[in-house]
Scaffold this active site. Structure first.
Site, PDB file in Angstrom:
ATOM      1  N   LYS A 234      97.119  80.973  61.736  1.00 47.82           N
ATOM      2  CA  LYS A 234      95.985  80.568  60.598  1.00 47.82           C
ATOM      3  C   LYS A 234      94.510  79.930  60.336  1.00 47.82           C
ATOM      4  CE  LYS A 234      98.892  78.494  57.413  1.00 47.82           C
ATOM      5  NZ  LYS A 234      99.027  79.252  57.066  1.00 47.82           N
ATOM      6  N   ALA A 235      94.130  81.585  60.837  1.00 50.51           N
ATOM      7  CA  ALA A 235      92.374  81.332  60.877  1.00 50.51           C
ATOM      8  C   ALA A 235      91.603  81.097  59.333  1.00 50.51           C
ATOM      9  CB  ALA A 235      91.876  82.023  61.601  1.00 50.51           C
TER      10      ALA A 235
END
Ligand code: PMP
Length: 292
Positions: A159-160
């Site tokens: 979850k960049a």
């Protein structure tokens, strides 16, 4: 219309090891994370005062941080404790937790060398559920014009924040056309996921979902597969295309925020939002999430 901002709320936010007053949790405008999306985050639901799948979410946060090359200042245990402190001090019984890690203001050069890695955990009561109305009628989906980058774009398992500009584009593309969300295809036109949720289709007694490759293998997705298998449902993880949905009986999305969301239609193809398998899986999911 803008609602009252998140920055105007009351409470405490855990920031770099301390609980600080909500409105004091600030960063400078010249912040590496803001300019270059050098940040990673998580979204966790709290049910009856307990964060669901907390360890899995914190592990994924750490995996995202390590993928970006961040030096970890805190352990998984530290962040689990920080999450509990946020829940307790803000008296969250049912709500949402947002951990985030980002690079600071020490440098504006792209490599971020010398930038401090910051960590924060925010949380709030009463996760706004605009989704309960959608649950009654099912999500209306388009097929987005935005394609997923290939498998070798390493960020798919994270979850960049960097990959969320695409989710933002997909969601707004759908909204502008009067729909709720968009399904993204990969380079071979296989279905991947919606803007912030995973996709499942039901064919008779069989549950089908895309093979995780160039999309996030969500924690809710994994939980639903687990529940389905326990219930004796045949689960197929295969590549499939939009035209294969013509013979599907039903479809749904999964995610921490939307839980199990029936799909009403994809590009004009309509599905049974009251399908018994959707009901069974969503009820079981709620039971697991809400049990202490
Ligand atoms: N895909 C994307 C792009 C997401 O942002 C999310 C939400 N985290 C999901 C899938 C679903 O993941 P999870 O079930 O872990 O919330």
């Amino acid at each position: 219309m803008l609602s009252t901002g998140f920055d105007k709320r009351e409470g405490k936010i855990w920031m770099d090891g301390q609980l600080v007053n909500w409105q004091d949790s600030k960063v400078h405008i010249l912040n590496h994370g803001l300019h270059y999306a050098t940040s990673v985050f998580e979204g966790i639901r709290v049910y009856n005062g307990v964060p669901f799948k907390l360890k899995e979410h914190i592990d994924r946060l750490m995996h995202s941080a390590v993928t970006l090359g961040f030096v970890l200042k805190y352990s998984v245990e530290d962040l689990i404790n920080a999450t509990h402190a946020v829940i307790e001090t803000n008296r969250i019984s049912n709500g949402y937790i947002r951990p985030i890690a980002w690079l600071g203001s020490e440098s504006m050069i792209i490599d971020g060398a010398g930038c401090a890695v910051h960590f924060a955990v925010a949380g709030w009561q009463s996760f706004e559920d605009a989704r309960s109305a959608m649950r009654e009628v099912g999500a209306r989906l388009i097929v987005s014009k935005w394609r997923k980058p290939s498998m070798d774009a390493a960020l798919h398992s994270t979850k960049a924040s960097a990959i969320y500009s695409m989710s933002y584009m997909v969601k707004n593309e759908a909204k502008k056309l009067g729909y709720d969300d968009g399904l993204m295809l990969d380079g071979e036109s296989n279905i991947t996921e919606a803007s912030t949720s995973n996709f499942f289709a039901i064919y008779g007694e069989v549950l089908r979902t895309p093979v995780p490759g160039c999309f996030l293998n969500g924690i809710t997705r994994q939980t639903i597969i687990d529940i389905a298998k326990q219930k004796g449902i045949d689960v197929e993880e295969v590549d499939f295309k939009v035209e294969d949905l013509r013979t599907a009986d039903a479809a749904f999305l999964t995610g921490t925020a939307i839980e199990v969301m029936p799909v009403q239609c994809v590009s004009g193809m309509r599905f049974d939002i009251n399908h018994s398998m959707i009901k069974l899986l969503s009820e079981e999911y709620r039971i697991r999430a809400s049990s202490r």
